[in-house]
Motif scaffolding. Structure first.
Motif, PDB file in Angstrom:
ATOM      1  N   TYR A  25      33.538  15.343  81.754  1.00 21.45           N
ATOM      2  CA  TYR A  25      32.362  15.149  82.609  1.00 21.45           C
ATOM      3  C   TYR A  25      31.535  13.991  82.084  1.00 21.45           C
ATOM      4  O   TYR A  25      31.123  13.985  80.931  1.00 21.45           O
ATOM      5  N   TYR A  26      31.352  12.999  82.907  1.00 20.21           N
ATOM      6  CA  TYR A  26      30.449  11.920  82.547  1.00 20.21           C
ATOM      7  C   TYR A  26      29.594  11.570  83.753  1.00 20.21           C
ATOM      8  O   TYR A  26      30.114  11.250  84.817  1.00 20.21           O
ATOM      9  N   ARG A  27      28.288  11.639  83.586  1.00 17.79           N
ATOM     10  CA  ARG A  27      27.360  11.303  84.660  1.00 17.79           C
ATOM     11  C   ARG A  27      26.993   9.832  84.506  1.00 17.79           C
ATOM     12  O   ARG A  27      26.346   9.453  83.520  1.00 17.79           O
ATOM     13  N   GLY A  28      27.455   9.014  85.445  1.00 22.81           N
ATOM     14  CA  GLY A  28      27.144   7.593  85.381  1.00 22.81           C
ATOM     15  C   GLY A  28      25.642   7.375  85.505  1.00 22.81           C
ATOM     16  O   GLY A  28      24.965   8.114  86.212  1.00 22.81           O
ATOM     17  N   VAL A  29      25.127   6.374  84.814  1.00 23.09           N
ATOM     18  CA  VAL A  29      23.692   6.132  84.903  1.00 23.09           C
ATOM     19  C   VAL A  29      23.377   4.752  85.494  1.00 23.09           C
ATOM     20  O   VAL A  29      22.241   4.468  85.837  1.00 23.09           O
ATOM     21  N   GLY A  30      24.391   3.919  85.617  1.00 22.38           N
ATOM     22  CA  GLY A  30      24.161   2.582  86.180  1.00 22.38           C
ATOM     23  C   GLY A  30      25.500   2.062  86.669  1.00 22.38           C
ATOM     24  O   GLY A  30      26.270   2.810  87.275  1.00 22.38           O
ATOM     25  N   ASP A  31      25.784   0.812  86.360  1.00 23.32           N
ATOM     26  CA  ASP A  31      27.068   0.259  86.819  1.00 23.32           C
ATOM     27  C   ASP A  31      28.092   0.208  85.677  1.00 23.32           C
ATOM     28  O   ASP A  31      29.060  -0.540  85.720  1.00 23.32           O
ATOM     29  N   GLU A  32      27.866   1.062  84.628  1.00 27.94           N
ATOM     30  CA  GLU A  32      28.719   0.949  83.446  1.00 27.94           C
ATOM     31  C   GLU A  32      30.191   1.278  83.717  1.00 27.94           C
ATOM     32  O   GLU A  32      31.071   0.692  83.087  1.00 27.94           O
ATOM     33  N   ILE A  33      30.452   2.169  84.686  1.00 28.11           N
ATOM     34  CA  ILE A  33      31.852   2.531  84.946  1.00 28.11           C
ATOM     35  C   ILE A  33      32.585   1.337  85.565  1.00 28.11           C
ATOM     36  O   ILE A  33      33.672   0.953  85.116  1.00 28.11           O
ATOM     37  N   ALA A  34      31.956   0.721  86.557  1.00 29.91           N
ATOM     38  CA  ALA A  34      32.572  -0.447  87.208  1.00 29.91           C
ATOM     39  C   ALA A  34      32.702  -1.609  86.216  1.00 29.91           C
ATOM     40  O   ALA A  34      33.736  -2.302  86.190  1.00 29.91           O
ATOM     41  N   MET A  35      31.693  -1.799  85.387  1.00 31.33           N
ATOM     42  CA  MET A  35      31.747  -2.902  84.424  1.00 31.33           C
ATOM     43  C   MET A  35      32.879  -2.689  83.420  1.00 31.33           C
ATOM     44  O   MET A  35      33.580  -3.613  83.045  1.00 31.33           O
ATOM     45  N   TYR A  36      33.023  -1.432  82.995  1.00 30.90           N
ATOM     46  CA  TYR A  36      34.070  -1.152  82.016  1.00 30.90           C
ATOM     47  C   TYR A  36      35.453  -1.372  82.628  1.00 30.90           C
ATOM     48  O   TYR A  36      36.352  -1.923  81.983  1.00 30.90           O
ATOM     49  N   GLU A  37      35.600  -0.944  83.878  1.00 29.95           N
ATOM     50  CA  GLU A  37      36.897  -1.137  84.538  1.00 29.95           C
ATOM     51  C   GLU A  37      37.255  -2.618  84.612  1.00 29.95           C
ATOM     52  O   GLU A  37      38.401  -3.008  84.361  1.00 29.95           O
ATOM     53  N   ALA A  38      36.265  -3.428  84.955  1.00 31.41           N
ATOM     54  CA  ALA A  38      36.503  -4.880  85.031  1.00 31.41           C
ATOM     55  C   ALA A  38      36.847  -5.421  83.641  1.00 31.41           C
ATOM     56  O   ALA A  38      37.774  -6.233  83.488  1.00 31.41           O
ATOM     57  N   ALA A  39      36.127  -4.936  82.623  1.00 23.70           N
ATOM     58  CA  ALA A  39      36.380  -5.395  81.253  1.00 23.70           C
ATOM     59  C   ALA A  39      37.796  -4.999  80.820  1.00 23.70           C
ATOM     60  O   ALA A  39      38.503  -5.776  80.183  1.00 23.70           O
ATOM     61  N   TYR A  40      38.201  -3.800  81.195  1.00 17.20           N
ATOM     62  CA  TYR A  40      39.548  -3.359  80.812  1.00 17.20           C
ATOM     63  C   TYR A  40      40.619  -4.218  81.483  1.00 17.20           C
ATOM     64  O   TYR A  40      41.633  -4.548  80.868  1.00 17.20           O
ATOM     65  N   GLU A  41      40.357  -4.573  82.759  1.00 12.38           N
ATOM     66  CA  GLU A  41      41.325  -5.413  83.491  1.00 12.38           C
ATOM     67  C   GLU A  41      41.661  -6.681  82.732  1.00 12.38           C
ATOM     68  O   GLU A  41      42.803  -7.132  82.742  1.00 12.38           O
ATOM     69  N   ILE A  42      40.658  -7.262  82.100  1.00 14.81           N
ATOM     70  CA  ILE A  42      40.920  -8.498  81.352  1.00 14.81           C
ATOM     71  C   ILE A  42      41.062  -8.208  79.851  1.00 14.81           C
ATOM     72  O   ILE A  42      41.089  -9.120  79.034  1.00 14.81           O
ATOM     73  N   ARG A  43      41.112  -6.912  79.524  1.00 13.11           N
ATOM     74  CA  ARG A  43      41.298  -6.454  78.125  1.00 13.11           C
ATOM     75  C   ARG A  43      40.240  -7.044  77.204  1.00 13.11           C
ATOM     76  O   ARG A  43      40.530  -7.409  76.065  1.00 13.11           O
ATOM     77  N   MET A  44      39.034  -7.123  77.714  1.00 12.41           N
ATOM     78  CA  MET A  44      37.945  -7.627  76.876  1.00 12.41           C
ATOM     79  C   MET A  44      37.540  -6.535  75.887  1.00 12.41           C
ATOM     80  O   MET A  44      37.289  -5.400  76.279  1.00 12.41           O
ATOM     81  N   ASP A  71      24.836  -1.667  77.279  1.00 10.56           N
ATOM     82  CA  ASP A  71      23.705  -0.943  76.694  1.00 10.56           C
ATOM     83  C   ASP A  71      23.690   0.501  77.159  1.00 10.56           C
ATOM     84  O   ASP A  71      23.827   0.771  78.355  1.00 10.56           O
ATOM     85  N   PHE A  72      23.516   1.404  76.208  1.00  8.78           N
ATOM     86  CA  PHE A  72      23.342   2.825  76.539  1.00  8.78           C
ATOM     87  C   PHE A  72      21.974   3.265  76.041  1.00  8.78           C
ATOM     88  O   PHE A  72      21.490   2.759  75.043  1.00  8.78           O
ATOM     89  N   ASP A  73      21.382   4.193  76.744  1.00  7.26           N
ATOM     90  CA  ASP A  73      20.099   4.731  76.285  1.00  7.26           C
ATOM     91  C   ASP A  73      19.990   6.147  76.827  1.00  7.26           C
ATOM     92  O   ASP A  73      20.854   6.596  77.573  1.00  7.26           O
ATOM     93  N   TYR A  74      18.900   6.855  76.440  1.00  4.85           N
ATOM     94  CA  TYR A  74      18.718   8.183  77.007  1.00  4.85           C
ATOM     95  C   TYR A  74      18.557   8.017  78.516  1.00  4.85           C
ATOM     96  O   TYR A  74      17.877   7.101  78.965  1.00  4.85           O
ATOM     97  N   PRO A  75      19.178   8.909  79.294  1.00  6.85           N
ATOM     98  CA  PRO A  75      19.102   8.761  80.753  1.00  6.85           C
ATOM     99  C   PRO A  75      17.683   9.021  81.272  1.00  6.85           C
ATOM    100  O   PRO A  75      16.845   9.567  80.551  1.00  6.85           O
ATOM    101  N   THR A  76      17.444   8.650  82.509  1.00  6.61           N
ATOM    102  CA  THR A  76      16.142   8.954  83.121  1.00  6.61           C
ATOM    103  C   THR A  76      16.029  10.473  83.301  1.00  6.61           C
ATOM    104  O   THR A  76      17.038  11.190  83.283  1.00  6.61           O
ATOM    105  N   HIS A  77      14.799  10.938  83.534  1.00  5.65           N
ATOM    106  CA  HIS A  77      14.513  12.378  83.524  1.00  5.65           C
ATOM    107  C   HIS A  77      15.500  13.214  84.358  1.00  5.65           C
ATOM    108  O   HIS A  77      16.149  14.125  83.833  1.00  5.65           O
ATOM    109  N   ASP A  78      15.598  12.870  85.636  1.00  2.20           N
ATOM    110  CA  ASP A  78      16.405  13.713  86.535  1.00  2.20           C
ATOM    111  C   ASP A  78      17.882  13.736  86.128  1.00  2.20           C
ATOM    112  O   ASP A  78      18.542  14.771  86.209  1.00  2.20           O
ATOM    113  N   ILE A  79      18.380  12.607  85.710  1.00  2.66           N
ATOM    114  CA  ILE A  79      19.794  12.541  85.302  1.00  2.66           C
ATOM    115  C   ILE A  79      20.006  13.340  84.017  1.00  2.66           C
ATOM    116  O   ILE A  79      20.978  14.090  83.885  1.00  2.66           O
ATOM    117  N   GLU A  80      19.060  13.244  83.087  1.00  2.00           N
ATOM    118  CA  GLU A  80      19.213  13.985  81.838  1.00  2.00           C
ATOM    119  C   GLU A  80      19.138  15.496  82.096  1.00  2.00           C
ATOM    120  O   GLU A  80      19.881  16.270  81.482  1.00  2.00           O
TER     121      GLU A  80
END
Ligand code: ADP
Length: 263
Positions: A11-30, A169-178
Motif C-alpha cells: 500500500y502506497y498513498r501517492g502524495v504528488g507526481d512521484e509515481i509518474a516521475m519514478y516510472e519515467a526515471a526507471y525508463e531511462i534507468r536514471m 523530495d519526500f516529506d510528511y504528507p498533508t493532514h488529510d492524506i496522513e
C-alpha cells in the motif's frame, strides 16, 4: 531473483507526481535519490514501485561499519577452498534488480565510491578482488535514500556522488492524506487517526526548538496500531510517540500535555 520479487501490492498513498516521475526515471534507468526525513514513506514507495514495475528489489540498510565488500562481495572459505559470494549490489547488477541503499550517507566513503561506475553511462561494477567487471543487467537500477535533516558537514554526500542521481523530495504528507495512511495502516478510525496527526503536527513545529527530528508517520502508525489493539490512547501515545523522540524531561512533559488535549 524471483525470491526478491515483491509478491503483493504494498500500500502506497501517492502524495504528488512521484509515481509518474519514478516510472519515467526507471525508463531511462536514471539512478534515483529519495530525500526526506525518516519514516515518511521512502522505503514503502520503493517497494511499491518495484512491485508496479515487476522488478526484483534488493534493499540494504547502510551503516557506518559497512565496507565496500559488504556491498560487492567477498571470498569465503569452505571445505573445497575459497568461493566467491556476490554482495547485494553485485547480485542486483548481475541479475537486474532495483537495489535500494537505505541511508546511504551512513556508509563509509569507499562504499559510496564503489557505486560510481554503476551510476554513469558505463553501468559497470568492477570487482577488483575477484578480477571481474560486471556489466549491469539492462533492468538494474540504483536507488538511495538520504535524510538531509540530520546530516552534519562531516557526513554528507560528496557533490560528485549527488550529481549522479535524480532526486525526489519526500516529506510528511498533508493532514488529510496522513490521516488516510495512519487509518489504513493501523486500523484506527479516521477520527482517532486525525487526533494522532494533529499531535504530530504540533510536535513537528518543535523541530529545531528542542526536537531534532519531527514525529514521523511511522510513529503514528505504531501509536494507532497499539490503540487498535486496545491499549489506552494516552499510554499508546506516550510509548510510541513521546518517549522515543526525546530524553529531555521538559520536552517530554510538554509533549505529554499536548497528547492529553486530544485524548
Ligand atoms: P522511510 O523509508 O522514509 O524511513 P517508511 O517507508 O518505512 O519510511 O515509512 C514508514 C511507515 O509509514 C510505512 O511502513 C507506512 O506504514 C507509512 N507510510 C508513510 N508514508 C506512506 C505513504 N505515502 N503511503 C503508505 N504508507 C506510508
Amino acid at each position: 531473483m524471483t525470491d526478491y520479487l515483491v509478491p503483493e501490492e504494498p500500500y502506497y498513498r501517492g502524495v504528488g507526481d512521484e509515481i509518474a516521475m519514478y516510472e519515467a526515471a526507471y525508463e531511462i534507468r536514471m539512478p534515483m535519490m529519495l530525500k526526506g526525513p525518516t519514516g515518511c514513506g521512502k522505503t514503502r514507495f520503493v517497494e511499491h514501485m518495484a512491485w508496479k514495475l515487476g522488478k526484483p528489489l534488493i534493499t540494504v540498510a547502510c551503516n557506518e561499519d559497512m565496507t565496500a565488500s559488504d556491498l560487492l562481495g567477498r571470498f569465503l572459505l569452505d571445505a573445497n577452498g575459497t568461493r566467491w559470494q556476490d554482495g547485494p549490489l553485485t547480485l542486483a547488477a548481475r541479475f537486474g534488480a532495483i537495489c535500494y541503499l537505505d541511508e546511504v550517507v551512513e556508509a563509509r566513503q569507499d562504499t559510496t565510491v564503489a557505486i560510481h561506475p554503476l551510476t554513469d553511462n558505463r553501468r559497470i561494477l568492477p570487482l577488483e578482488r575477484k578480477g571481474e567487471v560486471v556489466k549491469a543487467h539492462p533492468d538494474f537500477q540504483l536507488v538511495v535514500s538520504y535524510n538531509p535533516g540530520y546530516q552534519s558537514v562531516m557526513k554528507d554526500l560528496k557533490q560528485s556522488t549527488k550529481q549522479r542521481f535524480g532526486a525526489l523530495d519526500f516529506d510528511y504528507p498533508t493532514h488529510d492524506i496522513e490521516v488516510e495512511i495512519v487509518s489504513h495502516e493501523s486500523g484506527v478510525d479516521a477520527e482517532t487517526a486525525s487526533k494522532l496527526v494533529q499531535i504530530a503536527e504540533r510536535a513537528r513545529n518543535l523541530k529545531g526548538h528542542g526536537l531534532d527530528e519531527g514525529l514521523s508517520t511511522r510513529m503514528l502508525v505504531y501509536a494507532g496500531s497499539l490503540i487498535a489493539k486496545g491499549i489506552e490512547p494516552l499510554k499508546a501515545c506516550r510509548v510510541a510517540l513521546v518517549r522515543p523522540i526525546t530524553d529531555d524531561v521538559d520536552m517530554r512533559d510538554a509533549l505529554d500535555a499536548a497528547v492529553t488535549t486530544y485524548f
